[in-house]
Design a protein around this motif. Structure first.
Motif, short mmCIF file in Angstrom:
data_model
loop_
_atom_site.label_atom_id
_atom_site.label_comp_id
_atom_site.label_asym_id
_atom_site.label_seq_id
_atom_site.Cartn_x
_atom_site.Cartn_y
_atom_site.Cartn_z
N LYS A 196 0.85 12.27 7.46
CA LYS A 196 1.70 13.27 8.12
C LYS A 196 2.73 12.62 9.05
N SER A 197 2.27 11.67 9.86
CA SER A 197 3.22 11.01 10.78
C SER A 197 4.24 10.20 10.02
N THR A 198 3.78 9.53 8.97
CA THR A 198 4.70 8.76 8.12
C THR A 198 5.77 9.68 7.53
N GLY A 231 -4.83 10.13 8.69
CA GLY A 231 -4.58 9.09 7.70
C GLY A 231 -3.98 9.57 6.40
N ARG A 237 0.81 -1.22 0.00
CA ARG A 237 0.00 0.00 0.00
C ARG A 237 0.85 1.27 0.00
P1 ADP Z 1 -1.58 10.78 9.73
O1 ADP Z 1 -0.44 10.98 10.66
O2 ADP Z 1 -1.74 11.87 8.72
O3 ADP Z 1 -2.87 10.53 10.45
P2 ADP Z 1 -0.24 8.28 9.09
O4 ADP Z 1 1.07 8.66 8.54
O5 ADP Z 1 -0.29 7.82 10.50
O6 ADP Z 1 -1.27 9.47 8.85
O7 ADP Z 1 -0.86 7.13 8.20
C1 ADP Z 1 -0.89 7.19 6.79
C2 ADP Z 1 -1.47 5.90 6.28
O8 ADP Z 1 -0.55 4.86 6.53
C3 ADP Z 1 -2.77 5.51 6.96
O9 ADP Z 1 -3.61 4.94 6.00
C4 ADP Z 1 -2.35 4.48 7.97
O10 ADP Z 1 -3.37 3.56 8.20
C5 ADP Z 1 -1.15 3.83 7.30
N1 ADP Z 1 -0.17 3.35 8.29
C6 ADP Z 1 0.44 4.11 9.23
N2 ADP Z 1 1.29 3.37 9.96
C7 ADP Z 1 1.23 2.11 9.47
C8 ADP Z 1 1.87 0.88 9.77
N3 ADP Z 1 2.77 0.79 10.76
N4 ADP Z 1 1.55 -0.22 9.05
C9 ADP Z 1 0.65 -0.14 8.06
N5 ADP Z 1 0.00 0.99 7.70
C10 ADP Z 1 0.28 2.11 8.39
#
Ligand code: ADP
Ligand code: MG
Length: 277
Positions: free
Chosen positions: A63-65, A60, A37
């Protein structure tokens, strides 16, 4: 608290000189996956030295990623993959031979949930990063570092007479400021903050915002926030991230915060900053 006027002392080995130039951070075509994904696609964006940059957007959207990619924490997540470049002062932090631990020292992170070591003293919490970063300091240097870091985090006056207290004994807001002090102790060039106030009450939030605003002159800050008032209060630049069920996260619009909020170029930005989704 007193204004934070004491510069971080030069700790042998790594800490830059006081009054050093601030660093900038840039991504080029950053794409990220979890397994099959794709969650971010071709994000090219520059975070300018000495500015506070706010990253905004719905849950989602990546941003954290994106933050974890900036300091090489993304690769610690199982199944995570990455393409593109991250440049710290023009140098790719993913260049072969670059040590992730060194990147993480230069680019610190503060999380949504304050995570001090709860049983460890305030003093040891602040200097705990030194050991991890392999920085040696004398007792005297450490004393100075604890004071200057706590001052810069706006916590010194509250805790100077009880540095032996366990981190877990502090209030939530104080714990978060302790985490900021711990990050600062290793003299990072960039400080990443992932919703640092979302777990805190309004008073603690405002205090941390003041701290962040003062830190701008010492460290380049990138902050993720869901609080639109906060983005406007603390940041000079802003990037709006968006994803949908079939589109990976990307930056829809970025620019000076004031402009993004008063005169957005994209209708989706206007809708988001005005609370319409
Ligand atoms: P935000 O910080 O903007 O809310 P994230 O960066 O946490 O977004 O997440 C971006 C996408 O990656 C989301 O769809 C989330 O479900 C997915 N995601 C985040 N962390 C993981 C992980 N460790 N494994 C699989 N999918 C992840
Ligand atoms: Mg997040």
């Amino acid at each position: 608290d007193d204004p934070p006027t004491i510069p971080l002392p030069p700790v042998p080995g790594t800490a830059p000189e006081p009054g050093r130039a601030l660093s900038g951070l840039e991504t080029r075509d950053v794409t990220a996956w979890f397994g099959q994904r794709k969650v971010l696609e071709r994000v090219s964006f520059a975070m300018r030295a000495g500015e506070i940059t706010a990253l905004i957007g719905p849950s989602g959207c990546g941003k954290s990623t994106y933050l974890r990619i900036l300091n090489r924490m993304h690769e610690m997540v199982r199944g995570a993959a990455l393409a593109g470049e991250v440049l710290l002062e023009g140098e790719d932090v993913y260049a072969p031979g670059r040590r992730p631990a060194e990147v993480r020292r230069r680019i610190g992170m503060v999380f949504q949930r304050p995570n001090p070591f709860p049983a460890m003293s305030l003093y040891d919490n602040v200097v705990s990063g030194l050991k991890l970063a392999g920085i040696k300091a004398t007792r005297e240097e450490r004393d100075h570092l604890v004071e200057s870091s706590l001052r810069q985090a706006g916590l010194w006056n509250e805790v100077s007479n009880r540095l032996g207290t366990p981190g877990g004994a502090l209030s939530g807001g104080q714990q978060q400021r302790l985490c900021i002090a711990r990050s600062l102790a290793v003299a990072p060039e960039i400080l990443l903050m992932d919703e640092p106030c979302s777990a805190l009450d309004p008073t603690s939030t405002r205090r941390i915002e003041e701290t962040i605003a003062e830190l701008r002159h010492r460290v380049t800050i990138v902050i993720v926030t869901h609080n639109m008032q906060q983005a406007q209060r603390v940041s000079q630049s802003c990037a709006f991230f968006l994803a949908s069920h079939d589109t990976p996260g990307r930056i829809v619009e970025s620019g000076p915060t004031e402009r993004l909020f008063t005169d957005p170029a994209d209708q989706r930005t206007a809708d988001y900053v005005n609370g319409r989704f």
